[in-house]
Design a protein around this motif. Structure first.
Motif, PDB file in Angstrom:
ATOM      1  N   ALA A  21      -3.233  22.071  48.194  1.00  0.00           N
ATOM      2  CA  ALA A  21      -3.173  20.620  48.361  1.00  0.00           C
ATOM      3  C   ALA A  21      -2.127  20.045  47.407  1.00  0.00           C
ATOM      4  CB  ALA A  21      -4.545  20.010  48.085  1.00  0.00           C
ATOM      5  N   ASP A  22      -1.432  19.001  47.853  1.00  0.00           N
ATOM      6  CA  ASP A  22      -0.337  18.424  47.065  1.00  0.00           C
ATOM      7  C   ASP A  22      -0.774  18.031  45.661  1.00  0.00           C
ATOM      8  OD1 ASP A  22       1.398  18.777  49.169  1.00  0.00           O
ATOM      9  OD2 ASP A  22       1.282  16.700  49.873  1.00  0.00           O
ATOM     10  N   HIS A  23      -1.997  17.503  45.520  1.00  0.00           N
ATOM     11  CA  HIS A  23      -2.428  17.029  44.208  1.00  0.00           C
ATOM     12  C   HIS A  23      -2.584  18.170  43.208  1.00  0.00           C
ATOM     13  CE1 HIS A  23      -6.430  18.171  45.813  1.00  0.00           C
ATOM     14  NE2 HIS A  23      -6.738  18.345  44.544  1.00  0.00           N
ATOM     15  N   ARG A  24      -2.766  19.404  43.701  1.00  0.00           N
ATOM     16  CA  ARG A  24      -2.879  20.550  42.808  1.00  0.00           C
ATOM     17  C   ARG A  24      -1.538  20.878  42.146  1.00  0.00           C
ATOM     18  NH1 ARG A  24      -7.358  24.191  44.026  1.00  0.00           N
ATOM     19  NH2 ARG A  24      -9.210  22.902  43.689  1.00  0.00           N
ATOM     20  N   LEU A  25      -0.439  20.451  42.763  1.00  0.00           N
ATOM     21  CA  LEU A  25       0.898  20.779  42.274  1.00  0.00           C
ATOM     22  C   LEU A  25       1.461  19.660  41.410  1.00  0.00           C
ATOM     23  CD1 LEU A  25       2.343  22.321  45.568  1.00  0.00           C
ATOM     24  CD2 LEU A  25       1.209  23.500  43.669  1.00  0.00           C
ATOM     25  N   THR A  26       0.601  18.995  40.674  1.00  0.00           N
ATOM     26  CA  THR A  26       0.995  17.919  39.767  1.00  0.00           C
ATOM     27  C   THR A  26       0.421  18.210  38.382  1.00  0.00           C
ATOM     28  OG1 THR A  26      -0.976  16.580  40.173  1.00  0.00           O
ATOM     29  CG2 THR A  26       0.901  16.260  41.686  1.00  0.00           C
ATOM     30  N   PRO A  27       0.999  17.631  37.331  1.00  0.00           N
ATOM     31  CA  PRO A  27       0.419  17.840  36.001  1.00  0.00           C
ATOM     32  C   PRO A  27      -1.051  17.445  35.932  1.00  0.00           C
ATOM     33  CG  PRO A  27       2.622  16.932  35.796  1.00  0.00           C
ATOM     34  CD  PRO A  27       2.286  16.907  37.263  1.00  0.00           C
ATOM     35  N   HIS A  28      -1.388  16.281  36.495  1.00  0.00           N
ATOM     36  CA  HIS A  28      -2.787  15.832  36.467  1.00  0.00           C
ATOM     37  C   HIS A  28      -3.683  16.803  37.219  1.00  0.00           C
ATOM     38  CE1 HIS A  28      -6.225  13.156  36.368  1.00  0.00           C
ATOM     39  NE2 HIS A  28      -6.310  13.197  37.686  1.00  0.00           N
ATOM     40  N   GLY A  29      -3.233  17.244  38.400  1.00  0.00           N
ATOM     41  CA  GLY A  29      -4.032  18.173  39.184  1.00  0.00           C
ATOM     42  C   GLY A  29      -4.239  19.503  38.486  1.00  0.00           C
ATOM     43  N   LEU A  30      -3.211  19.994  37.812  1.00  0.00           N
ATOM     44  CA  LEU A  30      -3.340  21.264  37.104  1.00  0.00           C
ATOM     45  C   LEU A  30      -4.239  21.138  35.882  1.00  0.00           C
ATOM     46  CD1 LEU A  30       0.306  22.614  37.364  1.00  0.00           C
ATOM     47  CD2 LEU A  30      -1.731  23.542  38.471  1.00  0.00           C
ATOM     48  N   ARG A  31      -4.135  20.019  35.195  1.00  0.00           N
ATOM     49  CA  ARG A  31      -5.035  19.815  34.042  1.00  0.00           C
ATOM     50  C   ARG A  31      -6.496  19.836  34.491  1.00  0.00           C
ATOM     51  NH1 ARG A  31      -1.068  15.515  32.761  1.00  0.00           N
ATOM     52  NH2 ARG A  31       0.318  16.292  31.103  1.00  0.00           N
ATOM     53  N   ARG A  32      -6.789  19.151  35.575  1.00  0.00           N
ATOM     54  CA  ARG A  32      -8.164  19.121  36.090  1.00  0.00           C
ATOM     55  C   ARG A  32      -8.602  20.509  36.556  1.00  0.00           C
ATOM     56  NH1 ARG A  32      -9.659  14.321  40.082  1.00  0.00           N
ATOM     57  NH2 ARG A  32     -11.653  15.370  39.689  1.00  0.00           N
ATOM     58  N   LEU A  33      -7.673  21.245  37.191  1.00  0.00           N
ATOM     59  CA  LEU A  33      -8.000  22.572  37.707  1.00  0.00           C
ATOM     60  C   LEU A  33      -8.395  23.524  36.583  1.00  0.00           C
ATOM     61  CD1 LEU A  33      -7.900  24.386  40.330  1.00  0.00           C
ATOM     62  CD2 LEU A  33      -5.637  25.084  39.541  1.00  0.00           C
ATOM     63  N   PHE A  34      -7.619  23.536  35.494  1.00  0.00           N
ATOM     64  CA  PHE A  34      -7.924  24.451  34.406  1.00  0.00           C
ATOM     65  C   PHE A  34      -9.105  23.967  33.558  1.00  0.00           C
ATOM     66  CE2 PHE A  34      -3.859  26.256  35.486  1.00  0.00           C
ATOM     67  CZ  PHE A  34      -4.012  27.603  35.171  1.00  0.00           C
ATOM     68  N   ALA A  35      -9.335  22.662  33.550  1.00  0.00           N
ATOM     69  CA  ALA A  35     -10.495  22.142  32.822  1.00  0.00           C
ATOM     70  C   ALA A  35     -11.797  22.508  33.523  1.00  0.00           C
ATOM     71  CB  ALA A  35     -10.381  20.625  32.673  1.00  0.00           C
ATOM     72  N   SER A  36     -11.737  22.599  34.847  1.00  0.00           N
ATOM     73  CA  SER A  36     -12.914  22.962  35.631  1.00  0.00           C
ATOM     74  C   SER A  36     -12.478  23.913  36.749  1.00  0.00           C
ATOM     75  CB  SER A  36     -13.574  21.703  36.227  1.00  0.00           C
ATOM     76  OG  SER A  36     -14.739  22.041  36.950  1.00  0.00           O
ATOM     77  N   PRO A  37     -12.262  25.186  36.418  1.00  0.00           N
ATOM     78  CA  PRO A  37     -11.696  26.131  37.391  1.00  0.00           C
ATOM     79  C   PRO A  37     -12.611  26.336  38.595  1.00  0.00           C
ATOM     80  CG  PRO A  37     -11.604  27.008  35.153  1.00  0.00           C
ATOM     81  CD  PRO A  37     -12.488  25.809  35.118  1.00  0.00           C
TER      82      PRO A  37
END
Length: 227
Positions: free
Chosen positions: A28-44
């Motif tokens: 998803a496009d939002h995953r390829l953003t700094p905000h999206g990646l921060r959220r992804l690694f904070a809650s994998p």
């Protein structure tokens, strides 16, 4: 005496048709953003790496290593990659993520990735916001590699080490994370079938042929982002 590594052109190894993309979709496009990646690694998310260990190419002492996935926060995220010089003992001439072996004084794999990246291409650790790590990846040359993912503030001036790095370039993350660009190869070496991924990228007049361990770690990153 170490067994010499095979010399071959990976571009000539046949592509296994129909098995790379397997109907997969880009993240998803939002995953390829700094905000999206921060959220992804904070809650994998719950996900499973596709590639963890290559078949051995040579009998050599295992070594711990770490690489950095430096994601530059431009209008669209890009990944910094290097072209290794031809004089190196392993993976010479290949496209790689910056990094190298852990030293005894390194506090962690993350510290080693940041130190090696600074020594290799001159990227200051102060410019890197570390997000986390991906599962370790064992290469056919017996390196146990920890991939470290980090966001990089733009505005840097790189100073590649000419003894290790022939070139440094950036590739859009969206390109690398599109499974339609992933190719799976299979070839036989000493009676053993070996498989790996490649992600060819046309960079102006240059074809950047990303393959092997680098492509494998990027494929795992794709699996995490698309989970």
């Amino acid at each position: 005496m170490l067994k010499p590594l095979p010399i071959f052109d990976p571009r000539t190894v046949p592509v296994v048709q129909g098995l790379a993309s397997e109907g997969l979709l880009p993240p998803a496009d939002h995953r390829l953003t700094p905000h999206g990646l921060r959220r992804l690694f904070a809650s994998p998310p719950v996900w499973k790496p596709e590639l963890l260990q290559e078949k051995k190419f040579a009998d050599r002492a295992p070594a711990q290593a770490a690489v950095l996935l430096p994601l530059v926060m431009r209008e669209q995220l890009t990944l910094i990659l290097t072209q290794r010089t031809l004089n190196l003992s392993t993976h010479s001439g290949q496209i790689a993520l910056p990094g190298g072996k852990l030293d005894p004084h390194d506090a962690s794999a993350t510290a080693a990735a940041l130190r090696e990246t600074h020594e290799e291409i001159g990227l200051s650790p102060e410019r890197v916001e570390v997000l986390g790590t991906l599962p370790v990846y064992v290469t056919g040359t017996a390196f146990t590699v920890t991939p470290v993912v980090g966001l990089v503030q733009p505005g840097f001036v790189l100073q590649p080490n000419p003894h290790e790095v022939n070139d440094v370039f950036e590739v859009p993350l969206a390109f690398l994370m599109n499974p339609l660009h992933h190719r799976r190869h299979a070839g036989v070496y000493e009676g053993v079938v070996r498989e790996w991924y490649s992600i060819p990228y046309q960079d102006g007049v240059h074809e950047r042929f990303i393959w092997g361990a680098t492509a494998g770690m990027l494929r795992n990153f794709y699996r995490m982002l698309s989970a």
